[in-house]
Scaffold this active site. Structure first.
Site, mmCIF file in Angstrom:
data_model
loop_
_atom_site.group_PDB
_atom_site.id
_atom_site.type_symbol
_atom_site.label_atom_id
_atom_site.label_comp_id
_atom_site.label_asym_id
_atom_site.label_seq_id
_atom_site.Cartn_x
_atom_site.Cartn_y
_atom_site.Cartn_z
ATOM 1 N N TYR A 88 0.810 -1.227 0.000
ATOM 2 C CA TYR A 88 0.000 0.000 0.000
ATOM 3 C C TYR A 88 0.845 1.280 0.000
ATOM 4 O O TYR A 88 0.299 2.361 -0.147
ATOM 5 C CB TYR A 88 -0.981 0.005 1.185
ATOM 6 C CG TYR A 88 -2.213 -0.843 0.968
ATOM 7 C CD1 TYR A 88 -2.112 -2.201 0.703
ATOM 8 C CD2 TYR A 88 -3.487 -0.295 1.019
ATOM 9 C CE1 TYR A 88 -3.231 -2.993 0.507
ATOM 10 C CE2 TYR A 88 -4.622 -1.075 0.829
ATOM 11 C CZ TYR A 88 -4.486 -2.420 0.577
ATOM 12 O OH TYR A 88 -5.607 -3.188 0.382
ATOM 13 N N GLU A 265 -14.349 -1.871 10.834
ATOM 14 C CA GLU A 265 -15.539 -1.135 10.389
ATOM 15 C C GLU A 265 -16.780 -1.574 11.181
ATOM 16 O O GLU A 265 -17.653 -0.762 11.483
ATOM 17 C CB GLU A 265 -15.759 -1.334 8.895
ATOM 18 C CG GLU A 265 -16.897 -0.488 8.338
ATOM 19 C CD GLU A 265 -16.893 -0.476 6.825
ATOM 20 O OE1 GLU A 265 -16.232 0.398 6.238
ATOM 21 O OE2 GLU A 265 -17.526 -1.367 6.220
HETATM 22 N N1 UDP Z 1 -3.674 -1.177 4.644
HETATM 23 C C1 UDP Z 1 -2.311 -1.222 4.438
HETATM 24 N N2 UDP Z 1 -1.753 -2.394 3.993
HETATM 25 C C2 UDP Z 1 -2.481 -3.509 3.746
HETATM 26 C C3 UDP Z 1 -3.875 -3.458 3.940
HETATM 27 C C4 UDP Z 1 -4.448 -2.260 4.380
HETATM 28 O O1 UDP Z 1 -1.619 -0.241 4.644
HETATM 29 O O2 UDP Z 1 -1.904 -4.533 3.341
HETATM 30 C C5 UDP Z 1 -4.279 0.068 5.171
HETATM 31 C C6 UDP Z 1 -4.394 1.162 4.116
HETATM 32 O O3 UDP Z 1 -4.300 2.423 4.722
HETATM 33 C C7 UDP Z 1 -5.802 0.927 3.602
HETATM 34 C C8 UDP Z 1 -6.541 0.581 4.886
HETATM 35 O O4 UDP Z 1 -5.595 -0.173 5.648
HETATM 36 O O5 UDP Z 1 -6.299 2.081 2.943
HETATM 37 C C9 UDP Z 1 -7.832 -0.234 4.719
HETATM 38 O O6 UDP Z 1 -7.629 -1.356 3.889
HETATM 39 P P1 UDP Z 1 -8.273 -1.436 2.419
HETATM 40 O O7 UDP Z 1 -8.190 -0.086 1.781
HETATM 41 O O8 UDP Z 1 -7.634 -2.586 1.695
HETATM 42 O O9 UDP Z 1 -9.782 -1.785 2.755
HETATM 43 P P2 UDP Z 1 -11.035 -1.413 1.825
HETATM 44 O O10 UDP Z 1 -11.116 0.094 1.781
HETATM 45 O O11 UDP Z 1 -10.784 -2.014 0.473
HETATM 46 O O12 UDP Z 1 -12.191 -2.030 2.561
#
Ligand code: UDP
Ligand code: MN
Length: 317
Positions: A88, A265
């Site tokens: 990320y 969440e």
């Molecule tokens: N995140 C990260 N590395 C990972 C997974 C998640 O840094 O391997 C952080 C990142 O800030 C990301 C947040 O956790 O925006 C939430 O995860 P993600 O965006 O994958 O969830 P979604 O929005 O798809 O539900």
């Protein structure tokens, strides 16, 4: 970028947008002239206040110049946390560059980047009064793990330094880009953003945790809005309480071998059923690029999740 959202809507879409823009212009003009126009709603098409009297922020309901003029003299610092772990880190540059164009412009912003690879944090030029700190965090083994640890890490950072360094804190996902103003109209005691995929649904359809054994449990007859964990914030003290409670609930579930359906969440949503947010952000403030057709009530998209290949960026060990 903006024109992408009009694709496929044709002339009718353009017409509706022009009309909406005109209404907003008229409303703002009225506000600038100090006219309250008590009998004319600013946005008759959407809910702009909750049943517990918290405002829901939509384009056309506020005067951006007036809001800036109210908050600027207060000399506030806005802490902004963002996690970039594993792959990320690749999202940081766009996140930060677009934030510098649209996020709290003219305000003091302190970004707190939490990453396992400090050397991957890009050097982005920040406007005067804005700064960035990097904190090293472990590389988590599963993508769910970050969601389980984020609350704890934010809680600790607030206790160790943020409470001394900022007035407000906003916690944001990194796989996002800003497209339009995301300004001090979002500031309030406890602030949550309505999930762009759920705002038209009945509470029975919200993806709350439904197992009573979990601390994230929400009964079917409870809940107001389904919030997305990609944005939450408010006064430091209130966000501290939120992160501390969610962390305790996450830990209690873990000790009972439970993982709530949408991890952090789910816990955020459970907390907000009983501690109502004092201000809600409309889906303008938290959109998703996967929703390619922009509905009429969304006058402009301010901050949106980019389309990512989840299997490729996430750790699944
Ligand atoms: N995140 C990260 N590395 C990972 C997974 C998640 O840094 O391997 C952080 C990142 O800030 C990301 C947040 O956790 O925006 C939430 O995860 P993600 O965006 O994958 O969830 P979604 O929005 O798809 O539900
Ligand atoms: Mn995300």
């Amino acid at each position: 970028m903006t024109s992408d959202w009009l694709q496929g809507t044709g002339d009718r879409g353009v017409f509706i947008l022009r009309q909406a823009t005109e209404t907003i212009r008229q409303n703002v003009k009225r506000l600038q002239h100090g006219q309250s126009w008590l009998l004319t709603p600013l946005r008759p098409d959407v809910l702009t206040v909750t049943p517990w009297l918290a405002p829901i922020v939509w384009e056309g309901t506020f005067d951006p110049v007036l809001i800036d003029n109210i908050y600027k003299p207060l000399n506030l610092t806005i802490a902004t946390t963002v996690f970039a772990v594993g792959k990320y880190t690749r999202f940081l540059r766009d996140f930060l560059e677009t934030a510098e164009q649209h996020y709290m412009v003219g305000f003091k912003v302190h970004y707190y980047v939490f990453t396992d690879q400090p050397e991957q944090v890009p050097a982005v030029t920040l406007a005067p009064g804005r700064k960035l700190s990097i904190t090293r965090v472990p590389k988590f083994n599963r993508w769910q793990e970050i969601s389980l640890r984020r609350m704890e890490i934010i809680q600790t950072a607030i206790e160790e330094r943020i409470h001394k360094e900022a007035d407000y804190i906003y916690c944001l996902d990194v796989d996002m880009k800003f497209h339009n103003r995301w300004g001090p109209e979002v500031l309030d005691t406890l602030v949550a953003a309505i999930h762009p995929w759920f705002y038209q649904l009945d509470r029975k359809q919200f993806s709350y945790e439904r197992r009573p054994a979990s601390k994230a449990y929400v009964p079917v007859d409870q809940g107001d809005f389904y919030y997305m964990a990609a944005v939450f914030g408010g006064r430091i003290e209130d966000v501290h309480k939120l992160t501390k409670t969610c962390r305790e609930h996450l830990e209690e579930d873990k000790n009972n071998n439970l993982e709530a359906v949408w991890q952090e969440e789910s816990h955020l949503n459970q907390y907000l059923v009983y501690q109502k947010p004092t201000k809600l952000l409309s889906p303008e403030y938290l959109w998703d690029d996967l929703k390619s057709r922009k509905p009429n009530e969304i006058k402009l998209i301010r901050f949106s999740a980019i389309i990512k290949d989840k299997a490729e960026v996430r750790e699944n060990a």
